[in-house]
Scaffold this motif. Structure first.
Motif, mmCIF file in Angstrom:
data_model
loop_
_atom_site.group_PDB
_atom_site.id
_atom_site.type_symbol
_atom_site.label_atom_id
_atom_site.label_comp_id
_atom_site.label_asym_id
_atom_site.label_seq_id
_atom_site.Cartn_x
_atom_site.Cartn_y
_atom_site.Cartn_z
ATOM 1 N N LEU A 11 0.865 -1.171 0.000
ATOM 2 C CA LEU A 11 0.000 0.000 0.000
ATOM 3 C C LEU A 11 0.905 1.226 0.000
ATOM 4 O O LEU A 11 1.730 1.402 0.897
ATOM 5 C CB LEU A 11 -0.916 0.006 1.232
ATOM 6 N N MET A 21 -2.948 0.420 -3.957
ATOM 7 C CA MET A 21 -2.622 -0.909 -3.463
ATOM 8 C C MET A 21 -2.135 -1.750 -4.632
ATOM 9 O O MET A 21 -2.755 -1.757 -5.692
ATOM 10 C CB MET A 21 -3.839 -1.589 -2.835
ATOM 11 N N MET A 39 -10.136 -9.621 -3.030
ATOM 12 C CA MET A 39 -10.307 -8.176 -2.799
ATOM 13 C C MET A 39 -11.452 -7.910 -1.827
ATOM 14 O O MET A 39 -11.336 -7.065 -0.932
ATOM 15 C CB MET A 39 -10.536 -7.449 -4.131
ATOM 16 N N GLN A 40 -12.557 -8.611 -1.973
ATOM 17 C CA GLN A 40 -13.692 -8.437 -1.057
ATOM 18 C C GLN A 40 -13.282 -8.781 0.367
ATOM 19 O O GLN A 40 -13.615 -8.070 1.314
ATOM 20 C CB GLN A 40 -14.879 -9.294 -1.504
ATOM 21 N N GLU A 41 -12.541 -9.877 0.522
ATOM 22 C CA GLU A 41 -12.093 -10.270 1.860
ATOM 23 C C GLU A 41 -11.108 -9.251 2.439
ATOM 24 O O GLU A 41 -11.170 -8.928 3.624
ATOM 25 C CB GLU A 41 -11.479 -11.669 1.825
ATOM 26 N N LEU A 42 -10.215 -8.739 1.602
ATOM 27 C CA LEU A 42 -9.276 -7.714 2.068
ATOM 28 C C LEU A 42 -10.009 -6.468 2.551
ATOM 29 O O LEU A 42 -9.720 -5.929 3.627
ATOM 30 C CB LEU A 42 -8.302 -7.331 0.954
ATOM 31 N N TRP A 43 -10.966 -5.988 1.761
ATOM 32 C CA TRP A 43 -11.698 -4.771 2.136
ATOM 33 C C TRP A 43 -12.570 -5.006 3.361
ATOM 34 O O TRP A 43 -12.708 -4.119 4.213
ATOM 35 C CB TRP A 43 -12.524 -4.236 0.968
ATOM 36 N N THR A 44 -13.153 -6.175 3.478
ATOM 37 C CA THR A 44 -13.960 -6.496 4.659
ATOM 38 C C THR A 44 -13.093 -6.476 5.906
ATOM 39 O O THR A 44 -13.476 -5.886 6.927
ATOM 40 C CB THR A 44 -14.640 -7.873 4.491
ATOM 41 N N TYR A 46 -10.232 -4.922 6.232
ATOM 42 C CA TYR A 46 -9.745 -3.551 6.396
ATOM 43 C C TYR A 46 -10.789 -2.700 7.120
ATOM 44 O O TYR A 46 -10.469 -1.974 8.065
ATOM 45 C CB TYR A 46 -9.410 -2.959 5.023
ATOM 46 N N GLU A 47 -12.050 -2.807 6.667
ATOM 47 C CA GLU A 47 -13.130 -2.029 7.285
ATOM 48 C C GLU A 47 -13.377 -2.451 8.725
ATOM 49 O O GLU A 47 -13.879 -1.671 9.529
ATOM 50 C CB GLU A 47 -14.412 -2.153 6.458
#
Length: 177
Positions: A11, A21, A39-44, A46-47
């Motif tokens: 990042l 990223m 990507m969905q798992e990373l953002w989840t 992260y949030e």
């Protein structure tokens, strides 16, 4: 492949409110289907401040490997032998006499073809019930046939080989080609 990590995430802060990223991985780790899931798992995570507690339960890759061992490999070989019967040699579209086996320079090139081609291709795929990828693959086959003087051209493409009957397969990360 022998030296981890096999997935690297970087990042970079480009400005006060601007980041980029970059993810580097070998294709043996994930197939193309897996990238949006990753990507969905990373953002989840992260949030959630780095917590993975909110992610769904993962189906183990071991389940896929067990499914794979139950497949009839000899029947698969026979089907491919029959499909490829008569294709006994590679199709060369460039001379190989001076091939020094040095790595070729490679890079991504982005070209905007224009609105007329975009709309023409959109009409073509819609009129014939095709995908743009099918049209591109067909064009490649016609080009190879023209370059080689052959009417029958065989080439391959990798695809996600996710068995629909294996529970959880649609959300698994891994290589399923």
């Amino acid at each position: 492949l022998a030296e981890p990590p096999l997935v690297r995430i970087l990042l970079v802060k480009l400005g006060p409110d601007r980041y980029r990223m970059m993810i580097t991985l070998h294709h043996i780790v994930l197939d193309g289907w897996s990238l949006p899931i990753l990507m969905q798992e990373l953002w989840t995570a992260y949030e959630a401040g780095g917590s993975t507690a909110g992610l769904p339960t993962v189906t183990p890759y071991r389940d896929y490997l067990e499914w794979l061992t139950r497949q009839d490999k000899e029947a698969a070989r026979d089907a491919w032998r029959e499909s490829l019967m008569g294709s006994d040699e590679p199709t060369l579209i460039a001379p190989t006499a001076d091939w020094d086996e040095a790595p070729a320079d490679s890079r991504e090139v982005f070209v905007h073809a224009g609105a007329a081609l975009d709309s023409g291709l959109a009409e073509l795929v819609q009129a014939h019930g095709l995908t743009l990828n099918t049209v591109v693959q067909g064009a490649w086959g016609l080009l190879v046939g023209k370059l080689t003087g052959r009417r029958d051209v065989v080439f391959g493409a990798s695809v996600a080989g996710r068995p629909a009957g294996l529970p959880g397969m649609e959300t698994m990360l891994g290589l399923f080609i």
